[in-house]
Design a protein around this motif. Structure first.
Motif, mmCIF file in Angstrom:
data_model
loop_
_atom_site.group_PDB
_atom_site.id
_atom_site.type_symbol
_atom_site.label_atom_id
_atom_site.label_comp_id
_atom_site.label_asym_id
_atom_site.label_seq_id
_atom_site.Cartn_x
_atom_site.Cartn_y
_atom_site.Cartn_z
ATOM 1 N N GLU A 205 -13.397 -10.103 -3.274
ATOM 2 C CA GLU A 205 -14.783 -10.087 -3.730
ATOM 3 C C GLU A 205 -15.746 -9.669 -2.626
ATOM 4 O OE1 GLU A 205 -16.328 -13.203 -6.133
ATOM 5 O OE2 GLU A 205 -14.372 -13.776 -6.910
ATOM 6 N N ASP A 206 -15.311 -9.732 -1.356
ATOM 7 C CA ASP A 206 -16.161 -9.258 -0.261
ATOM 8 C C ASP A 206 -16.437 -7.763 -0.379
ATOM 9 O OD1 ASP A 206 -16.305 -11.776 0.822
ATOM 10 O OD2 ASP A 206 -14.661 -11.464 2.236
ATOM 11 N N LEU A 207 -15.563 -7.037 -1.064
ATOM 12 C CA LEU A 207 -15.777 -5.609 -1.254
ATOM 13 C C LEU A 207 -16.760 -5.329 -2.379
ATOM 14 C CD1 LEU A 207 -12.075 -4.409 -0.970
ATOM 15 C CD2 LEU A 207 -13.818 -4.415 0.807
ATOM 16 N N ALA A 208 -17.023 -6.331 -3.207
ATOM 17 C CA ALA A 208 -17.947 -6.147 -4.322
ATOM 18 C C ALA A 208 -19.371 -6.562 -3.973
ATOM 19 C CB ALA A 208 -17.463 -6.932 -5.548
ATOM 20 N N ARG A 209 -19.511 -7.580 -3.141
ATOM 21 C CA ARG A 209 -20.852 -8.058 -2.780
ATOM 22 C C ARG A 209 -20.751 -8.874 -1.501
ATOM 23 N NH1 ARG A 209 -18.762 -11.354 -6.560
ATOM 24 N NH2 ARG A 209 -18.789 -13.606 -6.151
ATOM 25 N N PRO A 210 -21.829 -8.973 -0.749
ATOM 26 C CA PRO A 210 -21.799 -9.782 0.476
ATOM 27 C C PRO A 210 -21.826 -11.263 0.147
ATOM 28 C CG PRO A 210 -23.980 -8.881 0.140
ATOM 29 C CD PRO A 210 -23.113 -8.269 -0.917
ATOM 30 N N ARG A 211 -21.388 -12.061 1.097
ATOM 31 C CA ARG A 211 -21.413 -13.506 0.911
ATOM 32 C C ARG A 211 -22.817 -14.053 1.164
ATOM 33 N NH1 ARG A 211 -15.777 -16.120 3.180
ATOM 34 N NH2 ARG A 211 -14.381 -14.439 2.499
ATOM 35 N N THR A 212 -23.077 -15.209 0.620
ATOM 36 C CA THR A 212 -24.367 -15.841 0.855
ATOM 37 C C THR A 212 -24.459 -16.325 2.297
ATOM 38 O OG1 THR A 212 -23.475 -17.970 0.089
ATOM 39 C CG2 THR A 212 -24.563 -16.561 -1.540
ATOM 40 N N GLU A 213 -25.667 -16.368 2.807
ATOM 41 C CA GLU A 213 -25.855 -16.802 4.183
ATOM 42 C C GLU A 213 -25.593 -18.301 4.320
ATOM 43 O OE1 GLU A 213 -29.680 -15.734 5.572
ATOM 44 O OE2 GLU A 213 -29.364 -13.568 5.363
ATOM 45 N N THR A 214 -25.009 -18.660 5.444
ATOM 46 C CA THR A 214 -24.784 -20.074 5.711
ATOM 47 C C THR A 214 -26.071 -20.743 6.168
ATOM 48 O OG1 THR A 214 -24.104 -19.541 7.977
ATOM 49 C CG2 THR A 214 -22.375 -19.673 6.297
ATOM 50 N N ALA A 215 -26.074 -22.047 6.150
ATOM 51 C CA ALA A 215 -27.263 -22.788 6.565
ATOM 52 C C ALA A 215 -27.528 -22.591 8.052
ATOM 53 C CB ALA A 215 -27.088 -24.266 6.244
ATOM 54 N N ILE A 216 -28.781 -22.628 8.425
ATOM 55 C CA ILE A 216 -29.140 -22.435 9.822
ATOM 56 C C ILE A 216 -28.740 -23.659 10.638
ATOM 57 C CG2 ILE A 216 -31.057 -20.933 9.229
ATOM 58 C CD1 ILE A 216 -32.901 -23.313 9.680
ATOM 59 N N TYR A 217 -28.638 -23.464 11.940
ATOM 60 C CA TYR A 217 -28.313 -24.546 12.864
ATOM 61 C C TYR A 217 -29.632 -25.266 13.196
ATOM 62 C CZ TYR A 217 -26.320 -26.907 16.939
ATOM 63 O OH TYR A 217 -25.903 -27.856 17.846
ATOM 64 N N GLN B 204 -34.744 -26.472 16.275
ATOM 65 C CA GLN B 204 -35.696 -27.431 16.815
ATOM 66 C C GLN B 204 -35.914 -27.210 18.313
ATOM 67 O OE1 GLN B 204 -37.488 -29.479 15.106
ATOM 68 N NE2 GLN B 204 -38.510 -30.450 16.860
ATOM 69 N N THR B 205 -34.822 -26.911 19.026
ATOM 70 C CA THR B 205 -34.938 -26.649 20.467
ATOM 71 C C THR B 205 -35.798 -25.417 20.734
ATOM 72 O OG1 THR B 205 -32.773 -27.649 20.853
ATOM 73 C CG2 THR B 205 -33.617 -26.188 22.555
ATOM 74 N N TYR C 219 -40.945 -22.971 22.363
ATOM 75 C CA TYR C 219 -42.027 -22.051 22.002
ATOM 76 C C TYR C 219 -43.383 -22.740 22.093
ATOM 77 C CZ TYR C 219 -44.893 -18.932 19.157
ATOM 78 O OH TYR C 219 -45.899 -18.110 18.703
ATOM 79 N N LYS C 220 -43.442 -23.980 21.639
ATOM 80 C CA LYS C 220 -44.694 -24.721 21.730
ATOM 81 C C LYS C 220 -45.098 -24.985 23.179
ATOM 82 C CE LYS C 220 -44.028 -27.144 17.323
ATOM 83 N NZ LYS C 220 -43.806 -28.477 16.688
ATOM 84 N N THR D 234 -37.421 -19.107 25.356
ATOM 85 C CA THR D 234 -36.620 -19.674 24.258
ATOM 86 C C THR D 234 -35.179 -19.187 24.262
ATOM 87 O OG1 THR D 234 -37.311 -17.883 22.769
ATOM 88 C CG2 THR D 234 -38.649 -19.885 22.786
ATOM 89 N N THR D 235 -34.825 -18.293 25.169
ATOM 90 C CA THR D 235 -33.455 -17.791 25.193
ATOM 91 C C THR D 235 -32.530 -18.802 25.870
ATOM 92 O OG1 THR D 235 -33.819 -16.638 27.285
ATOM 93 C CG2 THR D 235 -34.244 -15.415 25.252
#
Length: 245
Positions: free
Chosen positions: A198-210, A215-216, A221-222, A227-228
Protein backbone atom coordinates in the motif's frame (compact mmCIF):
# COMPACT_ATOMS: atom_id res chain seq x y z
CA UNK A 1 25.34 18.52 -71.49
CA UNK A 2 22.52 19.13 -73.91
CA UNK A 3 19.52 21.30 -73.11
CA UNK A 4 17.28 18.24 -72.97
CA UNK A 5 19.53 16.52 -70.42
CA UNK A 6 19.79 19.72 -68.38
CA UNK A 7 16.00 19.94 -68.29
CA UNK A 8 15.68 16.31 -67.19
CA UNK A 9 18.37 16.82 -64.51
CA UNK A 10 16.57 19.87 -63.09
CA UNK A 11 13.29 17.97 -63.02
CA UNK A 12 14.98 15.11 -61.12
CA UNK A 13 16.42 17.55 -58.58
CA UNK A 14 13.03 19.18 -58.11
CA UNK A 15 11.34 15.81 -57.64
CA UNK A 16 14.02 14.73 -55.12
CA UNK A 17 13.64 17.95 -53.14
CA UNK A 18 9.87 17.55 -53.08
CA UNK A 19 10.16 13.96 -51.90
CA UNK A 20 12.64 14.92 -49.16
CA UNK A 21 10.41 17.72 -47.93
CA UNK A 22 7.46 15.34 -47.89
CA UNK A 23 9.35 12.90 -45.66
CA UNK A 24 10.49 15.75 -43.40
CA UNK A 25 6.94 16.98 -42.96
CA UNK A 26 5.74 13.47 -42.32
CA UNK A 27 8.43 13.04 -39.67
CA UNK A 28 7.50 16.28 -37.93
CA UNK A 29 3.76 16.05 -38.14
CA UNK A 30 3.09 12.35 -38.51
CA UNK A 31 1.29 10.28 -35.90
CA UNK A 32 4.59 8.73 -34.76
CA UNK A 33 6.02 12.04 -33.51
CA UNK A 34 2.97 14.06 -32.54
CA UNK A 35 0.98 11.22 -30.97
CA UNK A 36 3.41 8.33 -30.47
CA UNK A 37 1.69 5.42 -28.71
CA UNK A 38 5.00 3.82 -27.69
CA UNK A 39 5.53 4.11 -23.89
CA UNK A 40 8.60 6.28 -23.52
CA UNK A 41 9.48 5.44 -19.89
CA UNK A 42 9.91 2.13 -18.08
CA UNK A 43 7.19 3.12 -15.59
CA UNK A 44 4.74 3.28 -18.49
CA UNK A 45 5.88 0.03 -20.07
CA UNK A 46 6.20 -1.92 -16.81
CA UNK A 47 3.89 -0.34 -14.22
CA UNK A 48 3.73 -1.71 -10.68
CA UNK A 49 0.15 -2.61 -9.83
CA UNK A 50 -1.54 -3.90 -6.69
CA UNK A 51 -3.18 -7.31 -6.90
CA UNK A 52 -4.46 -10.04 -4.66
CA UNK A 53 -1.94 -12.74 -3.84
CA UNK A 54 -2.02 -15.87 -1.72
CA UNK A 55 -0.01 -16.84 1.34
CA UNK A 56 0.20 -20.60 1.82
CA UNK A 57 1.58 -23.00 4.38
CA UNK A 58 1.58 -26.77 3.82
CA UNK A 59 1.91 -28.92 6.94
CA UNK A 60 2.76 -32.60 6.42
CA UNK A 61 1.37 -33.58 9.82
CA UNK A 62 1.98 -36.72 11.81
CA UNK A 63 5.61 -36.21 12.73
CA UNK A 64 5.21 -35.08 16.33
CA UNK A 65 3.81 -36.61 19.50
CA UNK A 66 1.20 -33.88 19.82
CA UNK A 67 0.35 -33.82 16.13
CA UNK A 68 2.85 -31.11 15.21
CA UNK A 69 6.59 -30.76 15.35
CA UNK A 70 8.25 -27.74 16.94
CA UNK A 71 9.24 -26.45 13.53
CA UNK A 72 5.65 -26.69 12.35
CA UNK A 73 4.50 -24.72 15.38
CA UNK A 74 7.05 -22.03 14.60
CA UNK A 75 5.88 -21.97 10.98
CA UNK A 76 2.27 -21.56 12.11
CA UNK A 77 3.22 -18.67 14.40
CA UNK A 78 5.03 -16.91 11.55
CA UNK A 79 2.06 -17.59 9.27
CA UNK A 80 -0.31 -16.09 11.85
CA UNK A 81 1.89 -13.01 12.25
CA UNK A 82 1.79 -12.49 8.49
CA UNK A 83 -2.00 -12.82 8.55
CA UNK A 84 -2.35 -10.26 11.33
CA UNK A 85 -0.28 -7.77 9.36
CA UNK A 86 -1.29 -8.43 5.75
CA UNK A 87 -4.30 -10.72 5.83
CA UNK A 88 -7.44 -9.79 3.93
CA UNK A 89 -10.24 -12.13 4.85
CA UNK A 90 -10.33 -15.41 6.76
CA UNK A 91 -7.75 -18.16 7.03
CA UNK A 92 -8.60 -21.19 4.92
CA UNK A 93 -7.76 -24.68 6.14
CA UNK A 94 -7.87 -27.62 3.76
CA UNK A 95 -7.81 -31.00 5.49
CA UNK A 96 -7.09 -34.20 3.52
CA UNK A 97 -9.97 -36.65 3.29
CA UNK A 98 -9.06 -40.25 2.63
CA UNK A 99 -5.64 -41.64 2.00
CA UNK A 100 -2.92 -42.49 4.48
CA UNK A 101 -2.77 -38.98 5.99
CA UNK A 102 -6.42 -38.60 6.98
CA UNK A 103 -5.98 -40.00 10.52
CA UNK A 104 -2.86 -37.97 11.25
CA UNK A 105 -4.51 -34.83 9.92
CA UNK A 106 -7.58 -35.26 12.11
CA UNK A 107 -5.30 -35.78 15.11
CA UNK A 108 -3.33 -32.61 14.31
CA UNK A 109 -6.28 -30.26 13.68
CA UNK A 110 -6.81 -29.34 17.38
CA UNK A 111 -3.11 -28.57 17.75
CA UNK A 112 -3.18 -26.40 14.61
CA UNK A 113 -6.22 -24.46 15.83
CA UNK A 114 -4.71 -24.02 19.30
CA UNK A 115 -1.44 -22.72 17.87
CA UNK A 116 -3.27 -20.33 15.56
CA UNK A 117 -5.42 -19.04 18.41
CA UNK A 118 -2.38 -18.50 20.64
CA UNK A 119 -0.76 -16.54 17.78
CA UNK A 120 -3.72 -14.21 17.38
CA UNK A 121 -5.99 -15.94 14.84
CA UNK A 122 -9.45 -16.44 16.40
CA UNK A 123 -11.48 -19.53 15.66
CA UNK A 124 -14.13 -17.40 13.91
CA UNK A 125 -11.54 -16.37 11.30
CA UNK A 126 -10.80 -19.96 10.22
CA UNK A 127 -12.78 -21.67 7.46
CA UNK A 128 -12.17 -25.40 7.26
CA UNK A 129 -12.89 -27.70 4.32
CA UNK A 130 -11.76 -31.13 3.15
CA UNK A 131 -10.14 -32.11 -0.11
CA UNK A 132 -9.70 -35.58 -1.63
CA UNK A 133 -6.25 -37.01 -1.01
CA UNK A 134 -6.09 -40.41 -2.67
CA UNK A 135 -2.59 -40.00 -4.09
CA UNK A 136 0.24 -41.95 -2.45
CA UNK A 137 2.44 -40.14 0.02
CA UNK A 138 1.74 -37.68 2.81
CA UNK A 139 -1.08 -35.27 2.03
CA UNK A 140 -0.53 -32.01 3.95
CA UNK A 141 -2.95 -29.80 5.81
CA UNK A 142 -3.03 -26.61 3.74
CA UNK A 143 -3.37 -23.16 5.31
CA UNK A 144 -3.81 -20.02 3.27
CA UNK A 145 -5.19 -16.52 3.14
CA UNK A 146 -5.52 -13.68 0.65
CA UNK A 147 -3.04 -10.83 0.90
CA UNK A 148 -2.23 -7.71 -1.07
CA UNK A 149 0.87 -7.84 -3.26
CA UNK A 150 2.67 -5.57 -5.68
CA UNK A 151 3.68 -6.90 -9.07
CA UNK A 152 4.34 -6.07 -12.70
CA UNK A 153 1.31 -7.36 -14.63
CA UNK A 154 3.41 -9.21 -17.25
CA UNK A 155 6.60 -11.28 -17.25
CA UNK A 156 9.98 -9.80 -18.07
CA UNK A 157 12.07 -10.91 -21.02
CA UNK A 158 9.66 -9.83 -23.76
CA UNK A 159 11.45 -8.70 -26.92
CA UNK A 160 8.80 -7.61 -29.44
CA UNK A 161 11.48 -5.97 -31.61
CA UNK A 162 14.88 -7.33 -32.56
CA UNK A 163 17.75 -5.15 -31.31
CA UNK A 164 20.05 -6.34 -34.06
CA UNK A 165 20.99 -4.17 -37.03
CA UNK A 166 18.43 -4.06 -39.80
CA UNK A 167 15.56 -5.35 -37.68
CA UNK A 168 13.12 -2.86 -39.13
CA UNK A 169 12.69 -0.74 -36.00
CA UNK A 170 13.47 2.46 -37.87
CA UNK A 171 11.82 4.75 -35.34
CA UNK A 172 13.63 3.15 -32.42
CA UNK A 173 16.99 3.55 -34.12
CA UNK A 174 16.48 7.16 -35.17
CA UNK A 175 14.93 8.32 -31.89
CA UNK A 176 17.29 6.40 -29.58
CA UNK A 177 14.35 5.28 -27.49
CA UNK A 178 14.52 2.64 -24.76
CA UNK A 179 13.97 -0.95 -25.82
CA UNK A 180 10.84 -2.61 -24.50
CA UNK A 181 12.35 -4.83 -21.81
CA UNK A 182 14.45 -2.01 -20.30
CA UNK A 183 13.58 -1.49 -16.61
CA UNK A 184 11.32 -4.52 -16.24
CA UNK A 185 13.59 -6.46 -13.86
CA UNK A 186 14.11 -3.39 -11.68
CA UNK A 187 10.37 -2.88 -11.38
CA UNK A 188 9.84 -6.55 -10.54
CA UNK A 189 12.51 -6.44 -7.83
CA UNK A 190 11.08 -3.26 -6.33
CA UNK A 191 7.60 -4.79 -6.22
CA UNK A 192 8.94 -7.95 -4.55
CA UNK A 193 10.97 -6.08 -1.91
CA UNK A 194 8.48 -3.46 -0.76
CA UNK A 195 7.40 -4.19 2.82
CA UNK A 196 3.85 -2.89 2.48
CA UNK A 197 2.37 -2.77 -1.05
CA UNK A 198 0.00 0.00 0.00
CA UNK A 199 3.03 2.32 0.30
CA UNK A 200 3.08 2.33 -3.50
CA UNK A 201 -0.52 3.55 -3.61
CA UNK A 202 -0.37 6.37 -1.07
CA UNK A 203 1.98 7.79 1.57
CA UNK A 204 1.62 6.88 5.21
CA UNK A 205 0.17 9.29 7.73
CA UNK A 206 2.62 11.37 9.71
CA UNK A 207 3.57 10.16 13.15
CA UNK A 208 3.02 12.27 16.23
CA UNK A 209 5.59 14.93 16.97
CA UNK A 210 8.15 14.53 19.74
CA UNK A 211 6.54 16.76 22.37
CA UNK A 212 9.56 16.88 24.68
CA UNK A 213 11.86 18.12 21.91
CA UNK A 214 9.28 20.69 20.79
CA UNK A 215 9.04 22.06 24.33
CA UNK A 216 12.84 22.38 24.51
CA UNK A 217 12.96 24.25 21.20
CA UNK A 218 10.18 26.61 22.27
CA UNK A 219 11.93 27.41 25.55
CA UNK A 220 15.18 28.13 23.74
CA UNK A 221 13.33 30.31 21.25
CA UNK A 222 11.69 32.32 23.99
CA UNK A 223 15.05 32.83 25.72
CA UNK A 224 16.65 33.93 22.44
CA UNK A 225 19.20 31.14 22.38
CA UNK A 226 20.22 28.77 19.59
CA UNK A 227 17.53 26.12 19.04
CA UNK A 228 19.74 23.66 17.18
CA UNK A 229 21.28 20.55 18.74
CA UNK A 230 25.06 20.42 19.00
CA UNK A 231 26.44 16.89 18.70
CA UNK A 232 30.09 17.91 18.22
CA UNK A 233 32.82 16.75 20.57
CA UNK A 234 36.25 18.31 20.45
CA UNK A 235 38.12 15.40 22.03
CA UNK A 236 36.99 12.70 19.58
CA UNK A 237 39.77 10.96 17.64
CA UNK A 238 38.72 8.96 14.60
CA UNK A 239 41.91 6.97 14.04
CA UNK A 240 45.57 6.81 15.04
CA UNK A 241 46.70 5.58 11.60
CA UNK A 242 49.38 7.78 10.10
CA UNK A 243 51.23 8.71 13.26
CA UNK A 244 48.47 10.56 15.11
CA UNK A 245 48.49 10.50 18.91
Amino acid sequence: MTLQRQSQFKKSLAAGALLASTFALAGCHGDRIVADAYPQTYEQRHPIVLAEGAARLDLPVGGGRRGLTERQRDDIRAFAADWRKNGRGPVGMLVPAGGASAGAADYAIPAIRTTLAAAGVPATAIISQRYPADAPGVAPVKLGFVKLKAEVPHPCGLWPEDLGHGAGDLYGETQNREYWNFGCATQQNLAAQVADPEDLARPRTETAIYAARRQTVMEKYKAGTDTTTDYRQSDVQVSTIGGGN
